[in-house]
Scaffold this motif. Structure first.
Motif, PDB file in Angstrom:
ATOM      1  N   ARG A 105       0.857  -1.192   0.000  1.00 13.12           N
ATOM      2  CA  ARG A 105       0.000   0.000   0.000  1.00 13.12           C
ATOM      3  C   ARG A 105       0.888   1.236   0.000  1.00 13.12           C
ATOM      4  NH1 ARG A 105      -4.472   1.560   4.718  1.00 13.12           N
ATOM      5  NH2 ARG A 105      -4.158   3.824   4.630  1.00 13.12           N
ATOM      6  N   ILE A 106       0.518   2.250  -0.805  1.00 15.02           N
ATOM      7  CA  ILE A 106       1.259   3.510  -0.875  1.00 15.02           C
ATOM      8  C   ILE A 106       0.277   4.654  -0.639  1.00 15.02           C
ATOM      9  CG2 ILE A 106       2.678   5.022  -2.299  1.00 15.02           C
ATOM     10  CD1 ILE A 106       3.577   2.554  -3.857  1.00 15.02           C
ATOM     11  N   ASP A 107       0.595   5.529   0.337  1.00 15.72           N
ATOM     12  CA  ASP A 107      -0.272   6.666   0.681  1.00 15.72           C
ATOM     13  C   ASP A 107       0.473   7.979   0.475  1.00 15.72           C
ATOM     14  OD1 ASP A 107      -2.128   4.816   1.545  1.00 15.72           O
ATOM     15  OD2 ASP A 107      -1.660   5.049   3.665  1.00 15.72           O
ATOM     16  N   PHE A 108      -0.262   9.003   0.072  1.00 17.31           N
ATOM     17  CA  PHE A 108       0.222  10.374   0.201  1.00 17.31           C
ATOM     18  C   PHE A 108      -0.512  11.000   1.369  1.00 17.31           C
ATOM     19  CE2 PHE A 108      -0.176  14.947  -0.493  1.00 17.31           C
ATOM     20  CZ  PHE A 108       1.180  15.287  -0.535  1.00 17.31           C
ATOM     21  N   VAL A 109       0.258  11.554   2.311  1.00 13.50           N
ATOM     22  CA  VAL A 109      -0.316  12.083   3.549  1.00 13.50           C
ATOM     23  C   VAL A 109      -0.032  13.579   3.643  1.00 13.50           C
ATOM     24  CG1 VAL A 109      -0.472  11.798   6.052  1.00 13.50           C
ATOM     25  CG2 VAL A 109       0.211   9.847   4.612  1.00 13.50           C
ATOM     26  N   GLN A 110      -1.065  14.339   4.008  1.00 10.48           N
ATOM     27  CA  GLN A 110      -0.926  15.780   4.218  1.00 10.48           C
ATOM     28  C   GLN A 110      -1.273  16.092   5.672  1.00 10.48           C
ATOM     29  OE1 GLN A 110      -0.139  18.628   1.930  1.00 10.48           O
ATOM     30  NE2 GLN A 110       0.189  19.306   4.045  1.00 10.48           N
ATOM     31  N   GLY A 111      -0.322  16.727   6.382  1.00 10.78           N
ATOM     32  CA  GLY A 111      -0.531  17.084   7.777  1.00 10.78           C
ATOM     33  C   GLY A 111      -0.905  18.546   7.940  1.00 10.78           C
ATOM     34  N   PHE A 112      -1.581  18.861   9.055  1.00  8.91           N
ATOM     35  CA  PHE A 112      -2.003  20.241   9.358  1.00  8.91           C
ATOM     36  C   PHE A 112      -1.715  20.507  10.832  1.00  8.91           C
ATOM     37  CE2 PHE A 112      -4.598  18.631   5.932  1.00  8.91           C
ATOM     38  CZ  PHE A 112      -4.558  19.656   4.983  1.00  8.91           C
ATOM     39  N   GLU A 113      -0.712  21.350  11.104  1.00  5.09           N
ATOM     40  CA  GLU A 113      -0.371  21.702  12.472  1.00  5.09           C
ATOM     41  C   GLU A 113      -1.051  22.996  12.868  1.00  5.09           C
ATOM     42  OE1 GLU A 113       3.863  21.872  12.289  1.00  5.09           O
ATOM     43  OE2 GLU A 113       4.111  19.694  12.514  1.00  5.09           O
ATOM     44  N   LYS A 114      -1.283  23.159  14.163  1.00  2.00           N
ATOM     45  CA  LYS A 114      -2.008  24.346  14.637  1.00  2.00           C
ATOM     46  C   LYS A 114      -1.248  25.632  14.334  1.00  2.00           C
ATOM     47  CE  LYS A 114      -4.441  26.241  18.603  1.00  2.00           C
ATOM     48  NZ  LYS A 114      -4.837  26.066  20.014  1.00  2.00           N
ATOM     49  N   GLY A 115       0.061  25.580  14.376  1.00  2.00           N
ATOM     50  CA  GLY A 115       0.850  26.781  14.116  1.00  2.00           C
ATOM     51  C   GLY A 115       0.986  27.123  12.652  1.00  2.00           C
ATOM     52  N   GLY A 116       0.365  26.351  11.773  1.00  2.00           N
ATOM     53  CA  GLY A 116       0.420  26.646  10.346  1.00  2.00           C
ATOM     54  C   GLY A 116       1.298  25.707   9.554  1.00  2.00           C
ATOM     55  N   GLY A 117       2.008  24.803  10.223  1.00  2.00           N
ATOM     56  CA  GLY A 117       2.865  23.863   9.515  1.00  2.00           C
ATOM     57  C   GLY A 117       2.065  22.924   8.633  1.00  2.00           C
ATOM     58  N   ARG A 118       2.638  22.559   7.486  1.00  2.00           N
ATOM     59  CA  ARG A 118       1.954  21.676   6.532  1.00  2.00           C
ATOM     60  C   ARG A 118       2.900  20.549   6.097  1.00  2.00           C
ATOM     61  NH1 ARG A 118      -1.535  24.281   8.282  1.00  2.00           N
ATOM     62  NH2 ARG A 118      -3.188  25.477   7.216  1.00  2.00           N
ATOM     63  N   PRO A 119       3.219  19.633   7.005  1.00  2.62           N
ATOM     64  CA  PRO A 119       4.076  18.525   6.591  1.00  2.62           C
ATOM     65  C   PRO A 119       3.351  17.624   5.599  1.00  2.62           C
ATOM     66  CG  PRO A 119       3.183  18.100   8.770  1.00  2.62           C
ATOM     67  CD  PRO A 119       2.783  19.506   8.409  1.00  2.62           C
ATOM     68  N   SER A 120       4.082  16.998   4.700  1.00  2.00           N
ATOM     69  CA  SER A 120       3.483  16.069   3.750  1.00  2.00           C
ATOM     70  C   SER A 120       4.520  15.037   3.348  1.00  2.00           C
ATOM     71  CB  SER A 120       2.955  16.803   2.512  1.00  2.00           C
ATOM     72  OG  SER A 120       4.018  17.443   1.818  1.00  2.00           O
ATOM     73  N   GLY A 121       4.053  13.933   2.817  1.00  2.00           N
ATOM     74  CA  GLY A 121       4.983  12.900   2.384  1.00  2.00           C
ATOM     75  C   GLY A 121       4.272  11.622   2.003  1.00  2.00           C
ATOM     76  N   PHE A 122       5.040  10.703   1.411  1.00  2.00           N
ATOM     77  CA  PHE A 122       4.531   9.393   1.039  1.00  2.00           C
ATOM     78  C   PHE A 122       4.852   8.384   2.133  1.00  2.00           C
ATOM     79  CE2 PHE A 122       4.819  11.473  -3.081  1.00  2.00           C
ATOM     80  CZ  PHE A 122       3.656  11.048  -3.704  1.00  2.00           C
ATOM     81  N   ARG A 123       3.966   7.433   2.292  1.00  2.00           N
ATOM     82  CA  ARG A 123       4.190   6.343   3.237  1.00  2.00           C
ATOM     83  C   ARG A 123       3.879   5.030   2.526  1.00  2.00           C
ATOM     84  NH1 ARG A 123       6.659   9.678   5.193  1.00  2.00           N
ATOM     85  NH2 ARG A 123       6.540  10.593   7.311  1.00  2.00           N
ATOM     86  N   VAL A 124       4.735   4.037   2.754  1.00  2.00           N
ATOM     87  CA  VAL A 124       4.624   2.740   2.094  1.00  2.00           C
ATOM     88  C   VAL A 124       4.431   1.657   3.142  1.00  2.00           C
ATOM     89  CG1 VAL A 124       5.748   1.079   0.561  1.00  2.00           C
ATOM     90  CG2 VAL A 124       6.135   3.542   0.233  1.00  2.00           C
ATOM     91  N   SER A 125       3.406   0.851   2.967  1.00  2.00           N
ATOM     92  CA  SER A 125       3.170  -0.301   3.847  1.00  2.00           C
ATOM     93  C   SER A 125       3.659  -1.557   3.143  1.00  2.00           C
ATOM     94  CB  SER A 125       1.676  -0.450   4.163  1.00  2.00           C
ATOM     95  OG  SER A 125       1.199   0.669   4.871  1.00  2.00           O
ATOM     96  N   LEU A 126       4.579  -2.268   3.793  1.00  2.00           N
ATOM     97  CA  LEU A 126       5.151  -3.488   3.258  1.00  2.00           C
ATOM     98  C   LEU A 126       4.947  -4.627   4.245  1.00  2.00           C
ATOM     99  CD1 LEU A 126       8.581  -2.102   1.978  1.00  2.00           C
ATOM    100  CD2 LEU A 126       6.589  -2.637   0.580  1.00  2.00           C
ATOM    101  N   PRO A 127       4.796  -5.851   3.749  1.00  2.00           N
ATOM    102  CA  PRO A 127       4.724  -6.981   4.684  1.00  2.00           C
ATOM    103  C   PRO A 127       6.054  -7.154   5.400  1.00  2.00           C
ATOM    104  CG  PRO A 127       4.928  -7.760   2.416  1.00  2.00           C
ATOM    105  CD  PRO A 127       4.727  -6.279   2.335  1.00  2.00           C
ATOM    106  N   PHE A 128       5.990  -7.653   6.621  1.00  2.00           N
ATOM    107  CA  PHE A 128       7.167  -7.958   7.439  1.00  2.00           C
ATOM    108  C   PHE A 128       7.848  -6.715   8.009  1.00  2.00           C
ATOM    109  CE2 PHE A 128       7.153 -11.061   3.840  1.00  2.00           C
ATOM    110  CZ  PHE A 128       6.453 -12.046   4.522  1.00  2.00           C
ATOM    111  N   PHE A 129       7.266  -5.509   7.822  1.00  2.00           N
ATOM    112  CA  PHE A 129       7.811  -4.309   8.454  1.00  2.00           C
ATOM    113  C   PHE A 129       6.766  -3.712   9.378  1.00  2.00           C
ATOM    114  CE2 PHE A 129      10.959  -4.439   5.063  1.00  2.00           C
ATOM    115  CZ  PHE A 129      12.099  -3.981   5.697  1.00  2.00           C
TER     116      PHE A 129
END
Length: 818
Positions: free
Chosen positions: A794-818
């Motif tokens: 599984r591969i996700d693109f994730v967008q974060g929203f922090e209260k101070g205005g920060g906008r972290p983002s990135g891809f996350r990969v789900s693999l078996p055995f990890f």
């Protein structure tokens, strides 16, 4: 006179107690046998099925009978017989059904007459679905799976069935069950297993849950994981949007006109059936069907699945008589096929159920259900065994006796317990003593090696000893001992510990655990990051996310099931916590931008390391899933889940002064979670937890309320973590917090409409993670991903929203055995 009456009664009892066996072959005119054909005594629901070779056998008391032989797609035949003392052979030859095409004028572009029939059947769908309010019957279930071929080895291990047979064709599973099946609408069912057996496993319980696949339902669930959305019935409310239909003619059965309709999927990559469905004219109900699922219609795991059903009249309603499911497929070189037959008989359409007959035990096995003799089975099974099935029972029953011999067990242990270098390095190694029901296993050397900035290179040797004290269906009563030795090569710290667990309980599972020693803990004791992932990030990217301390500890715990989905647990733990510092010169493979390692404590929470402290902590918790259903085996129950959510609650108390404890706090947690099956619309899963501190007079970082974060590309646990959050940034001792995680799995919805993309059978998933803390700290994440890539990625693109205005983002990969 008294003697005459006595003689007459004796004669009557003798006659009525005697039955003869009527048997024969059912085939078509050209000689090919008709597998699983149906034979009925006309005017009743009493009957049997032929086996896959067309052979049938039925026992009847003396008298005259009209036997009706049926097979889908063939003209039924009636034969009148007279039963006396002698057994008889009565064969049947069925002709292909001749379909009479009505004089229907179809203009150019006009509609096939099948559509009018299907529309009327759809209008009657709900009525037929709900017309039977209650019934009780007997059901015979037989399942078998065979291999056509299999590989010599898999994942480096030799494939050996240890049966002395080198042929590729094998019977790998065979079971039979006779049960009483009771139904009371709405939604109440109970299966009481009278007899059951599994080839080669005398103490086992066979497949025993009758699964009537009702095509009057809009959405059809077949098996487990064949399609997470289910399949669309050819007579579902919106079926005309998914299927095309072709009228193939009519025939007469039981004096009723029956229309044969060909079912054709409109599109590939939709969860649809193909085949034939026979509809009774004017009543607009199913008389029989023969439908197939294939991979092209979004079926997973199998290559094909064929379903055949035959219904018969019982009074003013029709009931299912036979259902046969034929799965086949090829996975990792294993080429398999099988059939699962259900034969229904002795219908009571007006049963009198006792009060509280329907409870949460939906499947119950009697004490002697798996101890019936071969003579018993020969007298009651409604379809004869195949030659290969008889052979399989004899062979595996003999092998089972051989395998109980202590000398055989010793020889088998000697063969399996050989030391293997691949096991030592990569796969782990297990050693078994079957006579004593003991086993001991060791992790592979590769899995024990890691690196961090505190200990340097780490070896964590662990073993697991297990001793079973029963041979029940779930091996419930057992003892486990797990020693663990951890050594840091750079800081030269040795950390030995051991944990002991004992599972027991007859009706409901109970467990007791005890552990102690010296151990390395993460500041979040639940484990913020796996040691393997941290080793890679530390050495390759100089990102030492793992923050640890050392503690002498002991822990004791107990949990017990209480019935109705309720589990209560309690545990006490003492830790003598000691801070650890980074090494003076940790190793790294490369140094991006002269990056420095961070200190060995959560810098988001403090600028100094935790002082040494002691903590005595007691936790009591409750897990409850109301309405939980159970399978009841002799002496024990196993939960099956429920249609309701799972609720959790826990109170944790840090006990100041007890055993020198420095901590003094009380925190609470409430949770609710569920997985909602939305059928064709997919699946919606959620996990919500609220908690906080009633008081926090004295706490240290390990006592905080923590949340699972993630700072690597490899995804952390879905529905329980924040994919972009720093590991300790949001840890707190606030009076109230709430963390909510939700995911919507479309399971092929929308993705099966995209040209080209739909061929991959990948699914879309969306989600949101929300955190609110009473002090005003809020954090949110949204995600969109693709799952079912090669079935496990599984591969996700994730967008974060922090209260101070920060906008972290990135891809996350789900693999078996990890």
């Amino acid at each position: 006179m008294r003697k005459l009456i006595s003689v007459l009664l004796t004669v009557m009892i003798t006659l009525t107690g005697y039955s003869a066996t009527i048997s024969g072959i059912i085939k078509e005119k050209n000689g090919a046998v008709l597998p699983f054909s149906s034979l009925l005594v006309k005017g009743t629901t009493k009957g049997v099925s032929a086996n896959s070779k067309g052979f049938y056998s039925i026992q009847l008391e003396p008298g005259e009978y009209l036997l009706v032989c049926q097979f889908i797609g063939y003209r039924s035949i009636e034969k009148k017989i007279r039963v006396s003392k002698a057994d008889q052979v009565v064969d049947f030859e069925l002709e292909n059904q001749q379909y009479n095409l009505k004089e229907v004028v179809v203009t150019n572009g006009g509609e096939d007459p099948a559509y009018a029939i299907i529309r009327k059947t759809i209008e009657k769908r709900v009525e037929h679905l709900k017309e039977i309010k209650k019934f009780q019957c007997e059901v015979y279930i037989k399942g078998q799976m065979q291999l056509r071929s299999f590989p010599k080895s898999i994942f480096g291990r030799k494939v050996d069935f240890e049966d002395g047979d080198t042929s590729k064709r094998k019977m790998i599973f065979l079971s039979e069950t006779v049960a009483k099946y009771s139904v009371l609408e709405p939604g109440k069912e109970k299966v009481e297993v009278v007899s059951t057996k599994v080839s080669g496993r005398s103490g086992a319980f066979g497949l025993s849950d009758p699964q009537i696949i009702s095509f009057y339902e809009n959405n059809i669930s077949v098996g487990e994981n064949l399609n997470p959305r289910g399949f669309i019935s050819p007579i579902a409310n919106g079926a005309l949007n998914f299927y095309r239909y072709k009228f193939e003619g009519t025939f007469y059965e039981n004096g009723r006109e029956v229309s044969r309709i060909k079912v054709i999927p409109r599109r590939a990559y939709e969860p649809l059936f193909s085949g034939y469905i026979n509809i009774i004219e004017n009543e607009w109900r199913i008389q029989s069907l023969d439908l197939i699922l294939v991979k092209l219609q979004q079926m997973q795991l199998l290559d094909t699945l064929r379903i055949q059903q035959l219904y018969v009249p019982s009074g003013n309603v029709w009931v299912i008589k036979n259902q046969v499911i034929y799965p086949s497929g090829k996975v990792l070189g294993f080429d398999f096929f099988g059939n699962f037959v259900q034969v229904y008989d002795k219908f009571d359409m007006d049963p009198k159920f006792k009060p509280k007959f329907f409870d949460h035990t939906i499947l119950k096995f009697s004490d002697s259900s798996n101890k019936k003799s071969n003579a018993y089975w020969d007298s009651i099974r409604p379809l004869p065994l195949l030659t290969e099935e008889v052979r399989d029972y004899k062979k595996k029953d003999s092998l089972e006796q051989v395998r109980k011999d202590p000398r055989y067990l010793d020889s088998l242990d000697k063969k399996r317990n050989k030391f293997k270098l691949s096991g030592l390095l990569f796969n782990g190694q297990s050693f078994t003593k079957r006579k004593r029901k003991e086993s001991i296993s060791f992790n592979s050397l590769l899995s024990t090696l890691n690196y961090n900035t505190v200990e340097g290179g780490v070896v964590n040797l662990s073993a697991s000893y297990r001793r079973r004290f029963d041979s029940g269906i779930d091996g419930r009563k057992f003892l486990s001992i797990n020693p663990d030795i951890r050594y840091g090569f750079a800081n030269k710290h040795l950390n030995p510990s051991v944990s002991i667990g004992y599972n027991f309980g007859k009706k409901y599972l109970q467990s007791f655990s005890l552990a102690g020693g010296r151990k390395i803990y993460q500041f979040n004791n639940a484990g913020s990051i796996s040691e393997r992932i941290n080793s890679i990030s530390t050495l390759a990217y100089k990102s030492n996310h793992l923050k640890i301390y050392e503690a002498d500890f002991f822990r004791v715990g107990y949990s017990t099931g209480m019935g109705n989905g309720l589990i209560i647990s309690a545990n006490f733990q003492f830790q003598d916590r000691q801070p650890l510092e980074n090494l003076a010169d940790p190793v790294n493979w490369k140094n991006p931008n002269n990056k420095e390692y961070t200190p060995n404590y959560p810098t988001d929470l403090t600028n100094v390391n935790m002082p040494r402290n002691q903590a005595s902590v007691f936790t009591v918790g409750v897990t409850w899933r109301p309405g939980a259903d159970y399978i009841e085996f002799p002496g024990r129950k196993i939960g099956l889940g429920s249609k309701f959510p799972t609720f959790t609650a826990a109170i944790t108390k840090g006990i100041n002064g007890f055993l020198g404890s420095d901590v003094d706090y009380t925190k609470w947690r409430l949770g609710v979670s569920d997985e909602l099956d939305l059928k064709l619309a997919g699946k919606f899963n959620y996990n919500i937890n609220a908690g906080g501190f009633f008081d926090a007079a004295k706490t240290f970082i390990p006592d905080y309320q923590h949340y699972l974060g993630n700072q690597t590309i490899l995804a952390s646990r879905e529905l329980n973590s924040f994919q972009l959050a720093p590991y300790y940034k949001y840890s707190n001792t606030a009076s109230f917090t709430i963390a909510a995680h939700a995911e919507y799995h479309l399971n092929g919805l929308l993705s099966n409409k995209i040209p080209g993309f739909k061929k991959f059978n990948w699914f879309f998933v969306t989600g949101v993670n929300v955190l609110h803390v009473a002090n005003g700290t809020d954090y949110y994440e949204t995600l969109f991903g693709i799952e079912n890539i090669l079935k496990v990625i599984r591969i996700d693109f994730v967008q974060g929203f922090e209260k101070g205005g920060g906008r972290p983002s990135g891809f996350r990969v789900s693999l078996p055995f990890f």
